[in-house]
Design an enzyme around this catalytic site. Structure first.
Site, mmCIF file in Angstrom:
data_model
loop_
_atom_site.group_PDB
_atom_site.id
_atom_site.type_symbol
_atom_site.label_atom_id
_atom_site.label_comp_id
_atom_site.label_asym_id
_atom_site.label_seq_id
_atom_site.Cartn_x
_atom_site.Cartn_y
_atom_site.Cartn_z
ATOM 1 N N ARG A 144 0.849 -1.110 -0.034
ATOM 2 C CA ARG A 144 -0.074 -0.126 0.036
ATOM 3 C C ARG A 144 1.078 1.268 0.003
ATOM 4 O O ARG A 144 0.421 2.329 -0.600
ATOM 5 C CB ARG A 144 -0.803 0.014 1.180
ATOM 6 C CG ARG A 144 -0.426 -0.072 2.595
ATOM 7 C CD ARG A 144 -1.217 0.224 3.696
ATOM 8 N NE ARG A 144 -0.603 0.043 4.833
ATOM 9 C CZ ARG A 144 -0.796 0.698 6.076
ATOM 10 N NH1 ARG A 144 -1.527 1.419 6.253
ATOM 11 N NH2 ARG A 144 -0.342 0.284 7.204
ATOM 12 N N SER B 150 -5.164 5.252 5.324
ATOM 13 C CA SER B 150 -4.578 4.047 5.458
ATOM 14 C C SER B 150 -4.390 3.405 4.156
ATOM 15 O O SER B 150 -3.520 2.627 4.006
ATOM 16 C CB SER B 150 -5.795 3.085 6.263
ATOM 17 O OG SER B 150 -6.068 3.616 7.282
ATOM 18 N N GLU C 51 -19.251 2.616 0.027
ATOM 19 C CA GLU C 51 -18.218 1.957 -0.784
ATOM 20 C C GLU C 51 -19.065 1.685 -2.112
ATOM 21 O O GLU C 51 -18.678 1.555 -3.240
ATOM 22 C CB GLU C 51 -17.631 0.587 -0.341
ATOM 23 C CG GLU C 51 -16.832 0.904 0.896
ATOM 24 C CD GLU C 51 -17.609 1.215 2.165
ATOM 25 O OE1 GLU C 51 -18.699 0.861 2.212
ATOM 26 O OE2 GLU C 51 -16.763 1.349 3.159
ATOM 27 N N HIS D 65 -5.118 -3.476 2.487
ATOM 28 C CA HIS D 65 -5.607 -4.464 4.025
ATOM 29 C C HIS D 65 -6.375 -5.861 3.717
ATOM 30 O O HIS D 65 -7.023 -6.040 4.188
ATOM 31 C CB HIS D 65 -6.434 -3.472 4.648
ATOM 32 C CG HIS D 65 -5.418 -2.148 5.117
ATOM 33 N ND1 HIS D 65 -5.434 -1.222 4.574
ATOM 34 C CD2 HIS D 65 -5.531 -1.846 6.572
ATOM 35 C CE1 HIS D 65 -4.414 -0.359 5.293
ATOM 36 N NE2 HIS D 65 -4.506 -0.605 6.430
ATOM 37 N N ARG E 261 -1.670 -4.292 3.954
ATOM 38 C CA ARG E 261 -1.054 -3.417 5.102
ATOM 39 C C ARG E 261 0.284 -3.449 5.701
ATOM 40 O O ARG E 261 0.800 -2.541 5.825
ATOM 41 C CB ARG E 261 -2.124 -3.689 6.178
ATOM 42 C CG ARG E 261 -1.894 -2.807 7.586
ATOM 43 C CD ARG E 261 -2.926 -2.984 8.610
ATOM 44 N NE ARG E 261 -2.251 -2.253 9.738
ATOM 45 C CZ ARG E 261 -1.922 -2.650 10.992
ATOM 46 N NH1 ARG E 261 -2.049 -4.124 11.003
ATOM 47 N NH2 ARG E 261 -1.796 -1.922 11.935
#
Lengths: 310, 274
Positions: free
Chosen positions: A8, A35, A56, A107, A165
């Site tokens: 990421r 994130s 989403e 993630h 992640r």
């Protein structure tokens, strides 16, 4: 010690680089920009960044509308919500229309760690590869993620890019030869083949080291592209080695293992062992602890090879 | 622009006849919600929108997205009436190999801007189209037709929230408010009212009109164009099955094809021949 980087993180850096030259690039997020690492792009090009909030479904619907109006869109959230919650919108508004959306989902898998089962996706590769025309990518490390993301942006059509992640040691150097749709043989071997996808590559290489000490030669393939699947490299492995172990941070149902099994069943029947999440939910814990508990380490790959030997 | 109601009525009547004809020939389809939307679509395509059938992808054009994709026969009828494609095609609706799919496909039919069918998604995609036009300085407007039952989809409100937040004044949502859905009346299935207050609270300019009045539809669309910093929701009160006596206000005609006798009678009422 190899350099460490989360895929990421590579995505965030890629966007910053790409944004400079690609004015057509629009980035969307769903309240996770810190994130997913889209936040840095948002700071530099706020006019080309849209935070869609914790929505989403609308994230991917809006991405489709922008893409069908000529933009190239990177739309990010956690893999659970991108592939899971928004699945049918991705299928109908992005897949069916062939919209030029890059679903950069972070993630993924059990290494999301402490957040636990609700956030640990093991189904995304299976879901995404059933959509006609969807390119499905799962990079092993930072440098290969950069390369694959660039190629994904430069091709026209929907892509799913699975990102992690956790920081992982880089296997590839900056100048590695990586191409969408072409598996990479990262270690030659003649007895068995491990086909790995995503960040499991380090474990696969470690398993090769362990087995080498026992006189077993393991070929290690990085299958960073789940779709279109590189059939040639699989056929070669099936012909030249005695069996295949698939390794993924994903359910053993429907992901890399499923894809390889489908392919070999048709073209080159071969014994396969499947390393991955064994049809169960995860739990909270540290990534390393979880990989161990749920059977996705070098030791588990070694065990799988031993099973094939029997 | 003055509203030529006689002209629009004639066009809308042709559209209605073609809706019935298509669904009779395909032996399946959605007449109720197609007929309720016929006048709205006619005003959009024959009065309001900047579109060119000879150049369906023209830069800067207005775009229409049929979020209630099951009203495809109405969209096909109006596109054929507008000469985006020959009318003969209409009789191939829903048949194998036809460009006229049960729900619209943007790559098969000239003039269709978005492949829809799964409810709520057309609205969400329209938000993206409106954002893209704003980024590009493109003056084209985005029109989206929603059904009232469709409002029960969660993504509709996600899209509404985003349209309000981003102040998409180039987006106009039109609600085909016929009050009925497959299982019956909206309020018996799941209450969606008060819709005006809902859209207002999401940051929309809201107008309520008679969805069968050409003047009112046209005036609402003109008003929407003048709105700055806010998207518009036009709540158009309509009659499901409008124009065919035995289909009007009957949920049973949501997704059922007329038989030969019914099709004859329907088209006769509309002043045409099967």
């Amino acid at each position: 010690m190899a350099e460490k980087m989360a895929t990421r993180q590579a995505y965030g850096e890629f966007l910053l680089k790409e944004g400079k030259t690609n004015e057509n690039l629009v980035v969307l997020d769903a309240d996770l920009s810190k994130s997913t690492m889209t936040g840095a792009f948002a700071k530099v090009w706020p006019q080309r960044f849209f935070n869609m909030g914790i929505s989403e479904q609308n994230l991917y619907g809006t991405a489709a509308g922008l893409a069908l109006s000529g933009k190239v869109v990177c739309a990010s959230t956690f893999a659970m919500f991108a592939a899971g919650r928004a699945f049918e919108i991705v299928r109908n508004s992005i897949g069916y229309t062939g919209a030029n959306v890059k679903i950069c989902a972070t993630h993924a898998g059990i290494t999301v760690g402490e957040d636990g089962a609700s956030h640990q996706t093991f189904e995304d590769l299976a879901l995404m590869r059933t959509i006609p025309g969807m390119t499905v990518l799962n990079p092993a490390d930072g440098p290969s993620a950069m390369k694959l993301l660039k190629q994904a942006i430069d091709m026209n059509g929907p892509c799913y890019v699975r990102l992690g992640r956790a920081s992982v040691p880089s296997v590839y150097g900056k100048d590695a030869d990586i191409a969408i749709g072409r598996g990479n043989c990262v270690r030659e071997g003649k007895d068995y083949t491990v086909i790995s996808t995503g960040i499991m590559l380090n474990e696969a290489l470690r398993a090769a080291d362990i087995l080498e000490a026992d006189g077993i030669s393991l070929r290690v393939i990085d299958m960073h592209t789940i779709k279109p699947l590189d059939g040639d490299i699989i056929e070669k492995a099936a012909a030249e080695t005695k069996g295949i172990v698939t390794v993924e941070e994903h359910s053993v149902i429907g992901g890399l293992g499923g894809a390889v099994a489908e392919y070999t069943a048709k073209r080159c029947p071969v014994r396969i062992a499947f390393v991955g999440q064994q049809d169960c939910f995860g739990e909270s814990g540290k990534p390393d602890e979880l990989l161990k508990k749920y059977g996705m380490t070098a030791e588990d790959i070694v065990k799988a090879v031993r099973e094939l030997e029997k | 622009m003055t509203v030529n109601s006689d002209f629009l009525k004639k066009k809308a009547t042709d559209v209605r006849i073609d809706i019935v004809r298509q669904i009779y020939h395909s032996e399946s389809g959605h007449p109720g919600g197609s007929l309720s939307a016929a006048d709205i679509l006619t005003v959009l395509y024959f009065h309001e929108m900047n579109i060119d059938p000879k150049n369906p992808k023209a830069e800067g054009r207005d775009k229409f997205v049929l979020s209630k994709g099951h009203a495809a026969p109405a969209l096909y009828a109006v596109l054929a009436e507008k000469e985006f494609f020959p009318k003969e095609e209409l009789l191939t609706l829903r048949k194998l190999g036809s460009m006229l799919q049960g729900h619209p496909n943007m790559y098969k039919v000239p003039g269709v801007e978005m492949s829809t069918g799964s409810l709520g998604q057309g609205f969400s995609v329209s938000v993206g189209m409106a954002l893209a036009n704003r980024l590009d300085g493109n003056a084209g407007r985005i029109y989206t037709l929603l059904g009232d039952g469709e409002l029960q989809e969660g993504v509709v409100w996600e899209a509404a929230m985003a349209a309000g937040h981003y102040r998409l004044d180039n987006l106009c949502v039109i609600l085909d408010w016929n009050g009925l859905q497959i299982d019956g009346r909206n309020e018996d299935v799941i209450t969606v009212t008060p819709v005006d207050k809902k859209f207002e609270s999401f940051g929309f300019h809201v107008t309520r009109i008679d969805g069968h009045s050409y003047e009112e539809i046209a005036a609402a669309l003109t008003e929407a164009k003048k709105m700055k910093g806010r998207p518009t929701a036009v709540i158009a009160k309509t009659v499901k099955g409008k124009g065919v006596s035995f289909m009007e206000n009957k949920a049973g005609w949501h997704g059922k094809a007329p038989d030969l006798e019914q099709a004859r009678q329907a088209i006769e009422e509309l002043g045409g021949e099967l």
